[in-house]
Design a protein around this motif. Structure first.
Motif, mmCIF file in Angstrom:
data_model
loop_
_atom_site.group_PDB
_atom_site.id
_atom_site.type_symbol
_atom_site.label_atom_id
_atom_site.label_comp_id
_atom_site.label_asym_id
_atom_site.label_seq_id
_atom_site.Cartn_x
_atom_site.Cartn_y
_atom_site.Cartn_z
ATOM 1 N N THR A 32 -5.781 1.245 -4.132
ATOM 2 C CA THR A 32 -5.696 0.203 -3.112
ATOM 3 C C THR A 32 -5.155 -1.070 -3.746
ATOM 4 O OG1 THR A 32 -7.948 -0.629 -3.471
ATOM 5 C CG2 THR A 32 -7.683 1.180 -1.888
ATOM 6 N N VAL A 33 -4.868 -2.043 -2.905
ATOM 7 C CA VAL A 33 -4.249 -3.281 -3.368
ATOM 8 C C VAL A 33 -5.105 -3.981 -4.417
ATOM 9 C CG1 VAL A 33 -3.531 -5.584 -2.644
ATOM 10 C CG2 VAL A 33 -2.987 -3.599 -1.214
ATOM 11 N N ASN A 34 -6.425 -3.913 -4.281
ATOM 12 C CA ASN A 34 -7.317 -4.661 -5.164
ATOM 13 C C ASN A 34 -7.794 -3.869 -6.375
ATOM 14 O OD1 ASN A 34 -7.298 -6.996 -3.496
ATOM 15 N ND2 ASN A 34 -8.771 -6.014 -2.127
ATOM 16 N N ASP A 35 -7.397 -2.612 -6.501
ATOM 17 C CA ASP A 35 -7.860 -1.776 -7.607
ATOM 18 C C ASP A 35 -6.869 -1.804 -8.765
ATOM 19 O OD1 ASP A 35 -10.095 -1.007 -6.204
ATOM 20 O OD2 ASP A 35 -9.158 0.802 -5.384
ATOM 21 N N PRO A 36 -7.367 -1.997 -9.999
ATOM 22 C CA PRO A 36 -6.466 -1.950 -11.160
ATOM 23 C C PRO A 36 -6.268 -0.510 -11.641
ATOM 24 C CG PRO A 36 -8.671 -2.491 -11.893
ATOM 25 C CD PRO A 36 -8.735 -2.387 -10.386
ATOM 26 N N LEU B 242 0.443 -12.188 -4.390
ATOM 27 C CA LEU B 242 -0.780 -12.352 -3.611
ATOM 28 C C LEU B 242 -1.747 -13.302 -4.300
ATOM 29 C CD1 LEU B 242 -1.507 -8.703 -2.358
ATOM 30 C CD2 LEU B 242 -0.792 -10.665 -0.983
ATOM 31 N N GLU B 243 -1.823 -13.196 -5.645
ATOM 32 C CA GLU B 243 -2.694 -14.089 -6.398
ATOM 33 C C GLU B 243 -2.236 -15.536 -6.273
ATOM 34 O OE1 GLU B 243 -2.779 -12.776 -10.392
ATOM 35 O OE2 GLU B 243 -3.627 -10.819 -9.931
ATOM 36 N N GLN C 41 0.832 -1.205 0.000
ATOM 37 C CA GLN C 41 0.000 0.000 0.000
ATOM 38 C C GLN C 41 0.869 1.258 0.000
ATOM 39 O OE1 GLN C 41 -3.510 0.136 -0.310
ATOM 40 N NE2 GLN C 41 -2.887 2.233 -0.764
ATOM 41 N N LYS D 186 1.379 -7.945 -6.379
ATOM 42 C CA LYS D 186 -0.010 -8.357 -6.614
ATOM 43 C C LYS D 186 -0.058 -9.767 -7.188
ATOM 44 C CE LYS D 186 -2.373 -3.913 -7.112
ATOM 45 N NZ LYS D 186 -3.192 -3.048 -8.002
ATOM 46 N N GLY E 288 -4.879 2.723 -9.579
ATOM 47 C CA GLY E 288 -5.553 1.944 -8.543
ATOM 48 C C GLY E 288 -4.982 2.328 -7.191
ATOM 49 N N SER F 188 0.411 -16.167 -13.621
ATOM 50 C CA SER F 188 -0.089 -14.812 -13.422
ATOM 51 C C SER F 188 0.904 -13.739 -13.832
ATOM 52 C CB SER F 188 -0.475 -14.612 -11.945
ATOM 53 O OG SER F 188 -1.596 -15.402 -11.636
#
Length: 403
Positions: free
Chosen positions: A321-325, A69-70, A10, A66, A319, A141
């Protein structure tokens, strides 16, 4: 060590966003006494380039984390035999196969033939299917485009015919109840594209001593490297393949894939502007646009951060945040090292499209072979598959060509 590596994910995202804002502020402040845009001074140019490089480094680190994390929770080790005694589906085979990889010894309970998976499946001890999946998965990924295309898995190294609409029918007519003047429409025509299965192979050699004396999992490192190189070659084929003995690439103009009819010319030969981006996206029908994504080289992405629309609004959104592209004109951005990067007259620089309309055929296994005699005193490990691919519906794509 990269100065940004110690930051949390972050924190990297926040620092990148702050740096992008500084770049935009510097860019907007370059005006003369009359309020007209002027060129950077030497100092400003140096500062801007330094910030661009920081953004590039941060973007790479963010993407890497990222991906990790995936992949969290994925077990990449070569499977061991069934702990209940090896009587499961592949238990004893796994134990024998691992023993052979690590020591080169052929146990008494193992057929004394070359350990391999080949096209015919004949006269060989089969590498367990779990290992095949493991080799395909670790780097999956890292190549985002491979996750977007539509893959048809073949059981044999043979091709398929993909039907497509070669010529569209004309529109319907408004007329009377008994249409005497209406004739049969002879415009509608269908054709077929052939997707084959071309061999893709990679060889890695390692010393026999390394395999036998190291405490760490050498064969796993080899598997990871084979996986990376195989998938890298697959993505390169999707992006830039010639179509001869390999996939037909998205950036290769062809009547069999995406013709020049789906190109739009940028206003400039040396730089993109917001209107080029908006025009490219709007040239794709809404049914594909809703699933569409941008495809650019990483170097090009850093040049898109300061583009604006006609209302003076930035069309790049990071993006946060962590989950935003990251998005460009509201659509996600795919980065590929194989996309063209040069901005020169007549050169392709990027594209927008629905990549599920790119079809790839792939034989659903990778052949694994240990080659001892040929490379002695080293041991060779090869990975092999068969694949092909090409765009099957050109209207789902739009390429940007420099003016």
């Amino acid at each position: 060590m990269n100065e940004f590596e110690k930051l949390s994910l972050q924190e990297k995202i926040d620092v990148r966003e702050h740096t992008i804002k500084e770049m935009r502020t510097l860019n907007e402040g370059c005006k003369d006494d009359k309020g007209e845009i002027r060129a950077f001074t030497a100092e400003e140019d140096s500062k801007y380039k330094a910030m661009s490089e920081d953004v590039r480094k941060l973007t790479d680190l963010i993407a890497k984390e990222k991906r990790e994390l995936e992949l969290k929770g994925f077990t990449s080790s070569v499977p061991f035999a069934n702990p209940e005694g090896g009587n499961g589906k592949n238990g004893s085979q796994l134990e024998v196969f691992r023993h052979y990889l690590c020591t080169g010894e052929i146990r008494a309970d193992m057929d004394k033939r070359t350990l391999s998976v080949d096209d015919s499946g004949a006269a060989a001890v089969l590498a367990p299917q779990e290992l095949v999946k493991q080799i395909l998965s670790p780097a999956e990924s890292k190549f985002s485009l491979l996750d977007r295309v539509y893959t048809v898995h073949l059981s044999k190294a043979s091709g398929i015919g993909v039907p497509y609409e070669k010529t569209d029918a004309s529109d319907a007519d408004w007329t009377t109840e008994i249409p005497e003047s209406i004739k049969d429409d002879e415009d509608l025509e269908y054709a077929k594209r052939e997707l084959g299965a071309h061999m893709l192979i990679k060889l890695i050699t390692v010393s026999d001593k390394t395999l036998k004396t190291n405490a760490f999992n050498v064969e796993q490192l080899i598997a990871d490297k084979l996986s990376y190189k195989m998938r890298s070659a697959l993505e390169k084929g999707i992006v830039a393949g010639t179509g001869t003995g390999q996939p037909l690439g998205l950036f290769v103009a062809s009547a069999k894939g995406i013709s020049t009819a789906r190109d739009i010319a940028a206003a400039s030969a040396t730089a993109l502007d917001g209107d080029d981006i908006i025009k490219a996206k709007r040239s794709v029908k809404s049914v594909y646009r809703s699933r569409g994504e941008w495809l650019f080289h990483p170097d090009t992405v850093t040049k898109l951060l300061t583009l604006k629309d006609k209302n003076g609004q930035y069309i790049w959104r990071s993006g946060l945040t962590v989950n935003d592209p990251d998005t460009l004109d509201g659509s996600p951005v795919i980065e590929s090292e194989f996309a063209p990067a040069e901005m020169a007259t007549g050169a392709y620089v990027g594209m927008f499209g629905d990549y599920s309309k790119y079809w790839m055929t792939m034989v659903d296994s990778i052949a694994i072979r240990r080659l001892e005699e040929k490379y002695y005193p080293s041991v060779g490990f090869s990975a092999k598959t068969y694949a092909d691919g090409q765009p099957v519906l050109e209207e789902a794509f739009c390429r940007i060509k420099m003016g």
